[in-house]
Design an enzyme around this catalytic site. Sequence first.
Site, PDB file in Angstrom:
ATOM      1  N   LYS A  61       0.835  -1.201   0.000  1.00 44.37           N
ATOM      2  CA  LYS A  61       0.000   0.000   0.000  1.00 44.37           C
ATOM      3  C   LYS A  61       0.874   1.256   0.000  1.00 44.37           C
ATOM      4  O   LYS A  61       0.614   2.219  -0.729  1.00 44.37           O
ATOM      5  CB  LYS A  61      -0.910   0.020   1.232  1.00 44.37           C
ATOM      6  CG  LYS A  61      -2.067  -0.958   1.224  1.00 44.37           C
ATOM      7  CD  LYS A  61      -2.881  -0.796   2.510  1.00 44.37           C
ATOM      8  CE  LYS A  61      -4.085  -1.698   2.558  1.00 44.37           C
ATOM      9  NZ  LYS A  61      -4.867  -1.523   3.804  1.00 44.37           N
ATOM     10  N   ALA A  82      -1.549   1.274   6.659  1.00 47.78           N
ATOM     11  CA  ALA A  82      -1.793   0.256   7.679  1.00 47.78           C
ATOM     12  C   ALA A  82      -2.801  -0.757   7.169  1.00 47.78           C
ATOM     13  O   ALA A  82      -3.574  -0.486   6.247  1.00 47.78           O
ATOM     14  CB  ALA A  82      -2.307   0.906   8.964  1.00 47.78           C
ATOM     15  N   ASP A  83      -2.811  -1.925   7.783  1.00 45.01           N
ATOM     16  CA  ASP A  83      -3.820  -2.947   7.489  1.00 45.01           C
ATOM     17  C   ASP A  83      -4.116  -3.695   8.778  1.00 45.01           C
ATOM     18  O   ASP A  83      -3.194  -4.057   9.518  1.00 45.01           O
ATOM     19  CB  ASP A  83      -3.318  -3.905   6.409  1.00 45.01           C
ATOM     20  CG  ASP A  83      -4.443  -4.732   5.820  1.00 45.01           C
ATOM     21  OD1 ASP A  83      -5.315  -4.135   5.146  1.00 45.01           O
ATOM     22  OD2 ASP A  83      -4.479  -5.955   6.042  1.00 45.01           O
ATOM     23  N   THR A  84      -5.405  -3.911   9.046  1.00 44.17           N
ATOM     24  CA  THR A  84      -5.842  -4.540  10.290  1.00 44.17           C
ATOM     25  C   THR A  84      -6.601  -5.827   9.991  1.00 44.17           C
ATOM     26  O   THR A  84      -7.453  -5.851   9.100  1.00 44.17           O
ATOM     27  CB  THR A  84      -6.747  -3.590  11.100  1.00 44.17           C
ATOM     28  OG1 THR A  84      -6.040  -2.382  11.379  1.00 44.17           O
ATOM     29  CG2 THR A  84      -7.177  -4.222  12.416  1.00 44.17           C
ATOM     30  N   GLY A 129      -0.639  -4.079  10.831  1.00 43.10           N
ATOM     31  CA  GLY A 129       0.678  -3.752  10.301  1.00 43.10           C
ATOM     32  C   GLY A 129       0.698  -2.275   9.958  1.00 43.10           C
ATOM     33  O   GLY A 129      -0.249  -1.761   9.355  1.00 43.10           O
TER      34      GLY A 129
END
Length: 213
Positions: A61, A82-84, A129
């Site tokens: 991303k 970010a990624d959740t 992350g």
Amino acid sequence: MYLSRIILGSRSPRRNELLSQLLPETQIEIVPPADPEEPGFESLHGLDAIQQQLISICTAKNEDVFKQMQAAGNDSVPILTADTIVVVKRESVGLVVLGQPPATSDWQETVRDWFLNDYAGQTHQVLTGVCLRVNQRIMIQTAETQVTFYDQAYIRARLDWYLSTQESRGKAGGYAIQGAGSIFVNRIEGSLSNVVGLPLETVFEMLNHSQTV
């Protein structure tokens, strides 16, 4: 911590709201990744593999947004992505990443199964992350929060009502801890903002560190 401007590479209004608790909204520019496609976690059942995939997604991303800024002739602004994900443990296969409920008409049955079989009386993990690019230097961190739901009897008594709110739709893991989904949570260990979508404690430290190196 001083940043005159930062790019948030996200389509999530929740992440924007959270980041604006650390920085003035006037300093935050939203530039979502151009490519909405992300690799999945379907074949991954070990924590290390899941975490590596999570890092790969938030890094990709960041690279996507960086290329957009390069094309615009402005690649010096810090970029945060970010990624959740929500991770549960199933005896049959090990760890499983729960995505968003399906967009089909049977989404409620999927969420019902998650709540009664994966969440009820158990502890699951929420992992985020985070990738921060400053002056061509990339910093990567992961944050983890343990979330424990109430028992199955408690959930059964309230689940039909919760499904009727349709809050689950579009939410990773099928619930929003900042919304009505909070009634199911018995205990959390770790960052609350991480469960919402951006671990403010982690981001704060990364932004501070970026100013000292």
